[in-house]
Design a protein around this motif. Structure first.
Motif: not given
Length: 396
Positions: A117, A169, A172
């Motif tokens: 993040l 992204r 993640i």
């Protein structure tokens, strides 16, 4: 006095010769008697009448069998897998309980994503800056203050920055492990705080409704089994319950090792009683009937080089045949001769013969190990086999 020794020597030689002749005659007579007795004994055993072997017998008969058949198979989940992860990390949260049902997309495990993040925020900032710069250089390009090549370079830099943020992204998202399909979970294989590498199993997931049933059939049913054929299945774990389904897929090829082909049926399983991996008995209604010649399975000697039976025939006795006590025998007798046959499907205690026997011929059904060609037999039938598909023994 000088002639006495000369007289004794011929006498001694004569006695020695006579003794050797007598010895030769005695021993020769003993060996001759022994040889005569041995020859007579061998002749007696060679010509000794053999007692008739007691067997049971059955007559090959023509029957009309339906093309219904049986098979064994294995239940297979429509979808079944060990849920795993594409990215490694430390387990931060477990969002499921072992054995619970889940729907497709439900979160099962979350891995630690703090570092990812933070990296994503940096990449997003760089992407926004690259977008602003690209817009500025596009405006300068319209005013012809910079070259077209510089404008395109700034635009490509902005696109690359956005792609890097999108890749972060996706990484993640990979650390949030979701159910790929609806089903029932098994026992979890990870714990909180455990580091999980890519490919490590986390929990098994099985879709139980509907469920597949894979089974094998001989190649002779290849043209008879069609998609949509109704099947009835039973499992040992659920005695007395019958599950119906339909054939949904048939393997186009035949296994050259077994000469069997694989078929797959689909069964409804709303309550989840049928479990993947379970052994199942399959009954198939193929329709149609055929004429077959059947005999008891016990009459067949199954061998790698071919199956054989002992066929019983009635022949006249030879002149001079006697029994064990030397009494003369007359009339006809029953003898057996081995014959090779080709067999088909079995049903209950009976088996179909496709080649080698005709209706009406009698075959021995017991005592096969003591039989040989031209052996005399006597028939004693007390119990006959049944043609039922699932015969039941009488409880006495």
């Amino acid at each position: 006095m000088s002639t006495a020794p000369k007289t004794r020597k011929p006498r001694f030689a004569l006695r020695l010769i006579l003794m050797l002749l007598v010895t030769a005659l005695v021993f020769g007579g003993v060996f001759a008697v022994k040889a005569f007795i041995g020859a007579q004994t061998n002749n007696f055993f060679d010509n000794m009448p053999q007692p008739a072997a007691a067997v049971s017998a059955a007559e090959a008969r023509a029957e009309r069998w339906s093309d219904d058949t049986e098979a064994v198979g294995t239940l297979v989940a429509v979808n079944g897998t060990d849920v795993t992860t594409e990215a490694g990390g430390v387990v931060r949260a477990l969002e499921f309980e072992a054995g619970q049902p889940v729907r497709a997309g439900d979160v099962l495990v979350r891995l630690n994503t703090d570092n990812e993040l933070a990296t994503l925020k940096s990449l997003e900032t760089a992407a926004r800056l690259a977008d602003v710069q690209a817009e500025r250089w596009q405006q300068l390009g319209k005013d012809q203050l910079v070259s077209l090549d510089e404008v395109q370079q700034r635009t490509a830099t902005a696109a690359s920055a956005r792609a890097q943020a999108d890749a972060q992204r996706a990484l993640i998202a990979q650390k949030t492990i979701r159910a790929p399909f609806s089903g029932e979970l098994g026992i979890r294989k990870v714990n909180l705080g455990q580091f999980v590498s890519p490919g490590d199993p986390i929990v098994s997931l099985q879709q139980l409704d509907p469920i597949y049933l894979d089974f094998n059939l001989p190649e002779l049913y290849m043209d008879k089994l069609k998609p949509g054929t109704t099947i009835r299945a039973t499992v040992d774990a659920l005695p007395g319950k019958v599950f119906e389904g339909r054939v949904t897929a048939i393997e186009p090829g035949i296994d050259p090792g077994t000469r069997n082909f694989t078929a797959q049926a689909t069964l409804d399983n709303p309550d989840g009683t049928l479990r993947p991996g379970a052994f199942a008995h399959v009954d198939l209604a193929l329709g149609g009937e055929r004429d077959v010649v059947v005999i008891p399975q016990t009459a067949v000697s199954f061998n790698p080089y071919g199956n054989a039976v002992f066929v019983i025939s009635e022949v006249p006795r030879k002149e001079g045949e006697t029994d064990m006590q030397g009494n003369a025998l007359t009339g006809n007798k029953l003898v057996v001769n081995q014959r090779f046959i080709k067999t088909g499907t079995a049903r209950g205690d009976l088996i179909a013969v496709t080649e080698g026997l005709k209706p009406g011929e009698r075959v021995a059904t017991s005592g096969l190990l003591k039989l040989r060609n031209e052996a005399e037999v006597t028939v004693n039938n007390k119990i006959q086999p049944s043609s039922e598909a699932q015969p039941q023994a009488e409880n006495r």
